[in-house]
Write a protein that holds these residues in place. Structure first.
Motif, short mmCIF file in Angstrom:
data_model
loop_
_atom_site.label_atom_id
_atom_site.label_comp_id
_atom_site.label_asym_id
_atom_site.label_seq_id
_atom_site.Cartn_x
_atom_site.Cartn_y
_atom_site.Cartn_z
N ARG A 1 -69.31 -19.33 -21.66
CA ARG A 1 -68.80 -20.22 -20.62
C ARG A 1 -69.98 -20.88 -19.93
NH1 ARG A 1 -64.36 -15.89 -18.46
NH2 ARG A 1 -62.78 -16.30 -20.05
N VAL A 2 -69.87 -22.18 -19.69
CA VAL A 2 -70.90 -22.92 -18.98
C VAL A 2 -70.34 -23.26 -17.59
CG1 VAL A 2 -72.40 -24.95 -18.98
CG2 VAL A 2 -71.71 -23.90 -21.16
N MET A 3 -70.92 -22.69 -16.56
CA MET A 3 -70.40 -22.86 -15.21
C MET A 3 -71.00 -24.11 -14.55
SD MET A 3 -70.45 -18.96 -13.79
CE MET A 3 -70.39 -17.56 -14.92
N VAL A 4 -70.12 -24.93 -13.97
CA VAL A 4 -70.55 -26.15 -13.30
C VAL A 4 -69.88 -26.23 -11.93
CG1 VAL A 4 -71.00 -27.41 -15.43
CG2 VAL A 4 -68.74 -27.53 -14.38
N SER A 5 -70.50 -26.96 -11.01
CA SER A 5 -70.05 -26.92 -9.62
C SER A 5 -68.89 -27.84 -9.31
CB SER A 5 -71.22 -27.25 -8.69
OG SER A 5 -71.78 -28.52 -9.03
N THR A 6 -68.71 -28.92 -10.09
CA THR A 6 -67.67 -29.90 -9.76
C THR A 6 -66.96 -30.40 -11.01
OG1 THR A 6 -69.14 -31.83 -9.94
CG2 THR A 6 -69.07 -30.70 -7.80
N GLU A 7 -65.79 -30.99 -10.79
CA GLU A 7 -65.02 -31.55 -11.90
C GLU A 7 -65.73 -32.75 -12.52
OE1 GLU A 7 -62.44 -30.48 -13.45
OE2 GLU A 7 -62.13 -28.74 -12.15
N SER A 8 -66.36 -33.57 -11.70
CA SER A 8 -67.02 -34.76 -12.25
C SER A 8 -68.22 -34.36 -13.10
CB SER A 8 -67.45 -35.71 -11.13
OG SER A 8 -68.43 -35.13 -10.31
N LEU A 9 -68.92 -33.30 -12.72
CA LEU A 9 -70.03 -32.82 -13.55
C LEU A 9 -69.48 -32.28 -14.87
CD1 LEU A 9 -72.99 -32.20 -14.00
CD2 LEU A 9 -72.69 -30.07 -12.72
N ALA A 10 -68.36 -31.58 -14.82
CA ALA A 10 -67.75 -31.10 -16.06
C ALA A 10 -67.38 -32.27 -16.97
CB ALA A 10 -66.51 -30.27 -15.74
N ASP A 11 -66.85 -33.33 -16.39
CA ASP A 11 -66.49 -34.51 -17.19
C ASP A 11 -67.73 -35.14 -17.82
OD1 ASP A 11 -63.84 -34.15 -16.50
OD2 ASP A 11 -63.86 -35.63 -14.90
N GLU A 12 -68.80 -35.24 -17.03
CA GLU A 12 -70.03 -35.85 -17.55
C GLU A 12 -70.61 -35.03 -18.69
OE1 GLU A 12 -74.56 -37.00 -16.00
OE2 GLU A 12 -73.06 -36.28 -14.56
N LEU A 13 -70.64 -33.72 -18.52
CA LEU A 13 -71.21 -32.87 -19.56
C LEU A 13 -70.32 -32.83 -20.81
CD1 LEU A 13 -72.61 -29.87 -17.48
CD2 LEU A 13 -73.83 -31.86 -18.36
N LYS B 1 -71.10 -35.61 -22.90
CA LYS B 1 -72.39 -35.42 -23.58
C LYS B 1 -72.33 -34.36 -24.67
CE LYS B 1 -75.06 -38.32 -21.33
NZ LYS B 1 -75.81 -39.42 -22.03
N GLY B 2 -71.16 -33.77 -24.88
CA GLY B 2 -71.01 -32.82 -25.97
C GLY B 2 -71.05 -31.35 -25.57
N PHE B 3 -71.05 -31.04 -24.28
CA PHE B 3 -71.01 -29.65 -23.84
C PHE B 3 -69.56 -29.13 -23.96
CE2 PHE B 3 -74.86 -31.26 -22.21
CZ PHE B 3 -75.68 -30.21 -21.79
N ARG B 4 -69.46 -27.82 -24.21
CA ARG B 4 -68.14 -27.22 -24.39
C ARG B 4 -68.00 -25.96 -23.52
NH1 ARG B 4 -67.74 -31.49 -25.93
NH2 ARG B 4 -67.23 -32.28 -28.02
N ARG B 5 -66.77 -25.49 -23.41
CA ARG B 5 -66.44 -24.26 -22.66
C ARG B 5 -66.91 -24.36 -21.21
NH1 ARG B 5 -68.08 -23.10 -27.66
NH2 ARG B 5 -70.22 -22.71 -27.01
N LEU B 6 -66.62 -25.46 -20.58
CA LEU B 6 -67.03 -25.71 -19.19
C LEU B 6 -66.01 -25.13 -18.22
CD1 LEU B 6 -68.01 -29.38 -19.94
CD2 LEU B 6 -69.65 -27.65 -19.19
N VAL B 7 -66.50 -24.42 -17.21
CA VAL B 7 -65.63 -23.82 -16.19
C VAL B 7 -66.24 -24.08 -14.81
CG1 VAL B 7 -64.71 -22.03 -17.70
CG2 VAL B 7 -66.79 -21.58 -16.37
#
Length: 336
Positions: free
Chosen positions: A135-147, A150-156
């Motif tokens: 799992r790749v942890m991110v702080s916001t929904e917009s950052l999850a969308d950006e990543l 860019k090809g990142f997966r399993r974002l939470v």
């Protein structure tokens, strides 16, 4: 649960990563968990090019491995993509240990601005680093969308909090300069776009709380501004609370924890209308987001400090730590 967190950023650095890890650990330990954070103070370090105050722990693998093994953790989290994070990733992959990671900073901007490293090179490394994370942890929904784009997966989601007992309306008498007082708090470095704040034609006084590789240059160039260096704890909170507006000029931050700290002190925010900032300043009663940063700062003077304080009280480190805990992958749940 016994948790290991790997981080290339730690005290005496003062930044969002260090603040987040410090407060998350405190909240987790209060709930009965045991957390070990493995950081550069355990290893030999070399000065970071362009930012010598930050030490990088190259070739730390041989000393890192016994630290991980002796702790006998239930879960491992890699908080940063630097040399210690790299060595920990390699160890986990070799041992078949599942792990999680977090994406805190847009290092592709930093490397481009400081060393001219092409974005394509940085993104390739960052994608690779996080590619086998459960799992790749991110702080916001917009950052999850950006990543995700860019090809990142399993974002939470792993949000942020603020200590509303420390950061509170301490009063304005702490600073006696001409008002209004516009304040910047954070690293004084090119990636933070600090000079955009200093160039603004604003009334009153400008304060800069923080330090960094650009401080000497900007202090000489803008002698009318007040540079007070790094502050922490109650001192930082008092500077923050004594200001009238927090100006946040960064175009590269993924969250901007300092904005929550200012709001908790009853201080409105002026910033650019960027996606990550919009995720923090979701209410136009607590901040003004405009491409014209001067107009944003002036308009923010009309906002109600009580609205800012109430808004910040919705964020807590307890909620943040629960999200983090729920995102972890115990070793027994699978192999990497």
């Amino acid at each position: 649960m016994r948790i290991i967190v790997i981080s290339d950023a730690w005290h005496p650095q003062i930044n969002g990563v260090v603040t987040t890890l410090t407060n998350t650990r405190r909240a987790l330990e209060k709930s009965g968990h045991t957390v070990q954070i493995i950081t550069p103070d355990r290893f030999r370090t070399w000065p970071c090019p362009g930012y010598p105050a930050v030490g990088l722990s190259f070739l730390c693998g041989p000393r890192l491995r016994p630290l991980i093994e002796d702790f006998k953790s239930d879960a491992i989290h890699l908080a940063t993509e630097g040399p210690i994070g790299f060595a920990a990733r390699r160890y986990c992959r070799e041992k078949g240990i599942p792990y999680t990671t977090s994406y805190h900073s847009h290092f592709h901007h930093y490397l481009k601005l400081r060393a001219g490293v092409p974005y394509s090179v940085s993104w390739t490394y960052l994608r690779w680093f996080h590619s086998r994370s459960h799992r790749v942890m991110v702080s916001t929904e917009s950052l999850a969308d950006e990543l995700a784009f860019k090809g990142f997966r399993r974002l939470v989601r792993w949000s942020r909090g603020v200590d509303t007992e420390l950061f509170r309306p301490w009063g304005k008498a702490f600073l006696r300069d001409e008002r209004p007082i516009f304040l910047y708090a954070g690293r004084i470095a090119i990636e933070k776009n600090v000079e955009a704040f200093l160039r603004l034609d604003l009334p009153g006084t400008r304060y800069l709380v923080g330090d960094g590789p650009q401080r000497q240059e900007l202090e000489l160039k803008y002698p009318q501004a007040r540079f007070v260096g790094y502050q922490s704890g109650e001192s930082l909170a008092r500077y923050m609370a004594a200001a009238d507006i927090l100006v946040f000029p960064s175009r590269t931050d993924t969250f901007g924890l300092v904005m929550l700290e200012a709001l908790a002190c009853g201080v409105p925010v002026a910033a650019y209308p960027l996606s990550g900032i919009r995720d923090v300043i979701r209410n136009d009663r607590v901040g003004v987001l405009e491409d014209d940063l001067r107009q944003a700062a002036l308009k923010a003077l009309s906002l109600d400090p009580q609205d800012c304080r109430r808004y910040a009280q919705e964020f807590s480190w307890e909620t943040c730590s629960r999200q983090f805990l729920e995102n972890l992958i115990p070793h027994a749940m699978g192999t990497a």
